[in-house]
Design a protein around this motif. Structure first.
Motif, short mmCIF file in Angstrom:
data_model
loop_
_atom_site.label_atom_id
_atom_site.label_comp_id
_atom_site.label_asym_id
_atom_site.label_seq_id
_atom_site.Cartn_x
_atom_site.Cartn_y
_atom_site.Cartn_z
N THR A 74 41.96 38.19 42.62
CA THR A 74 43.29 37.64 42.84
C THR A 74 44.24 38.01 41.65
N GLN A 75 45.23 38.48 42.40
CA GLN A 75 46.42 38.90 41.18
C GLN A 75 47.00 37.52 40.28
N PRO A 76 46.95 37.83 39.08
CA PRO A 76 47.16 36.70 37.97
C PRO A 76 48.72 36.87 37.76
N SER A 77 49.14 35.62 37.35
CA SER A 77 50.72 35.51 37.11
C SER A 77 51.06 36.61 35.90
N GLY A 80 52.54 39.75 36.89
CA GLY A 80 53.47 39.73 37.96
C GLY A 80 53.45 40.28 39.11
N THR A 81 54.19 41.17 39.75
CA THR A 81 54.04 41.88 40.88
C THR A 81 53.38 43.57 40.66
N ASP A 82 52.85 43.67 39.50
CA ASP A 82 52.12 44.87 39.28
C ASP A 82 50.73 44.76 39.32
N ASN A 83 50.25 45.27 40.60
CA ASN A 83 48.95 44.92 41.28
C ASN A 83 47.95 46.11 40.74
N ARG A 84 48.17 46.96 39.75
CA ARG A 84 47.62 48.09 39.39
C ARG A 84 46.09 47.61 38.89
N ALA A 85 46.04 46.73 38.13
CA ALA A 85 44.56 46.34 37.61
C ALA A 85 43.70 45.85 38.58
N THR A 86 44.51 45.03 39.64
CA THR A 86 43.44 44.28 40.64
C THR A 86 43.09 45.49 41.62
N LEU A 87 44.02 46.39 42.15
CA LEU A 87 43.79 47.31 43.28
C LEU A 87 43.03 48.34 42.78
N ASP A 88 43.20 48.77 41.48
CA ASP A 88 42.36 50.01 40.90
C ASP A 88 40.80 49.68 41.27
N TYR A 89 40.58 48.43 40.78
CA TYR A 89 39.36 47.96 40.82
C TYR A 89 38.77 47.81 42.25
N VAL A 90 39.33 47.08 43.01
CA VAL A 90 39.02 46.53 44.16
C VAL A 90 38.94 48.02 45.24
N ALA A 91 39.61 48.85 45.09
CA ALA A 91 39.84 50.27 45.90
C ALA A 91 38.59 51.09 45.46
N ALA A 92 37.84 50.89 44.50
CA ALA A 92 36.83 51.50 43.93
C ALA A 92 35.58 51.06 44.80
N HIS A 93 35.66 49.97 45.07
CA HIS A 93 34.43 49.11 45.92
C HIS A 93 34.70 48.69 47.27
#
Length: 292
Positions: A74-77, A80-93
């Protein structure tokens, strides 16, 4: 220095122990965050806290110890709206991870579709923490919500239900999800009028609730957080098909002594004593909402 007041944010216990019970196959941790490294994923200047690193390797170790095989980042505050840390990890799995991202009203349909391809299944609107809400009005949020419908997404809110207009949220054209039991202090009591209204909204079937972050609502300081049990029982009794569970790892903004994640997971035995219902909450419900 950003000029934003920074609250203390201790790290998670690095040595989670195994729970007292076996998680069912395909159990899902429906709420966690990835933080850092900040040189790659810089913090939002509007954040309300600065967390220590909480990296994928530590999260993988947590799941190994708990016996969990699926997760929702879940994107932490703080991003903000920079989702790279979240999506880079999720997209790999793609087989076992999903994401809930943060966007603003300028997001394009093409960008939403690209996020969907990388594992996103909803957006988060944080009304509780500084820098968490990118929308200027409810009507602006509603317009974005209409564009989420074709993707089958939902909107996750971080809010305090005793201060929120749950009737208004219930008019959104997509399902909604609420974190941390509704984020109301247990000291206000299960019969608080706003909490009863929240329970009614859950019973409608379009509102999901996460059994997460009990240390955010308890009046105690150490596990077990016995005062959270009636709240869990009330939620499960209202609509067991709309209840989720998550670790809230690495427990940002834990206001009391940091719990061990194994001991925290054991609270499920008190919150949901029925094994068949736990199966629904840990496996079937998240599979439906997040599309596993």
């Amino acid at each position: 220095m950003t000029g934003v007041p920074q609250k203390p944010c201790p790290p998670a216990d690095p040595a989670p122990r195994k729970p007292k019970f076996a998680m069912p196959a395909n159990a899902c941790d429906s709420h966690a965050h990835i933080f850092g490294p900040d040189e790659k994923y810089p913090w939002s200047p509007a954040r309300g806290y600065t967390p220590p690193d909480a990296l994928p390797a530590a999260y993988e170790h947590l799941h190994k110890m708990l016996g969990v095989t699926r997760g929702v980042i879940t994107q932490p505050s703080v991003y903000g709206t920079d989702n790279r840390a979240t999506l880079d990890y999720v997209a790999a799995h793609p087989g076992r991870l999903r994401a809930v991202v943060s966007v603003d009203a300028s997001i394009t349909d093409r960008a939403l579709e690209a996020m969907h391809a990388r594992g996103a299944r909803g957006i988060r609107v944080n009304l509780a923490d500084p820098g968490g809400n990118p929308f200027k009005s409810f009507s602006e949020l509603r317009r974005v919500a209409e564009r989420l419908k074709p993707l089958g997404w939902h909107i996750e809110f971080l809010l305090h239900v005793h201060d929120a207009d749950m009737a208004e949220l219930g008019t959104l054209p997509v399902p909604i999800s609420i974190g941390h039991f509704g984020y109301m202090p247990t000291s206000l009591g299960i019969d608080h009028p706003r909490y009863r209204g929240f329970l009614d909204r859950v019973a409608d079937g379009n509102c999901w609730v996460k059994l997460t972050g009990p240390y955010r609502i308890t009046a105690g300081r150490h596990l077990p957080y016995d005062d959270t049990v009636p709240f869990a029982h009330a939620l499960v009794a209202r609509q067991p098909d709309r209840i989720l569970w998550g670790t809230d790892w690495p427990h940002p903004m834990c206001p009391i002594p940091m719990p061990n994640d194994g001991t925290l997971a054991d609270m499920l035995l008190d919150w949901v004593p029925d094994k068949a219902v736990r199966q629904r909450i840990l496996v079937d419900n998240p599979a439906e909402l997040y599309g596993f």
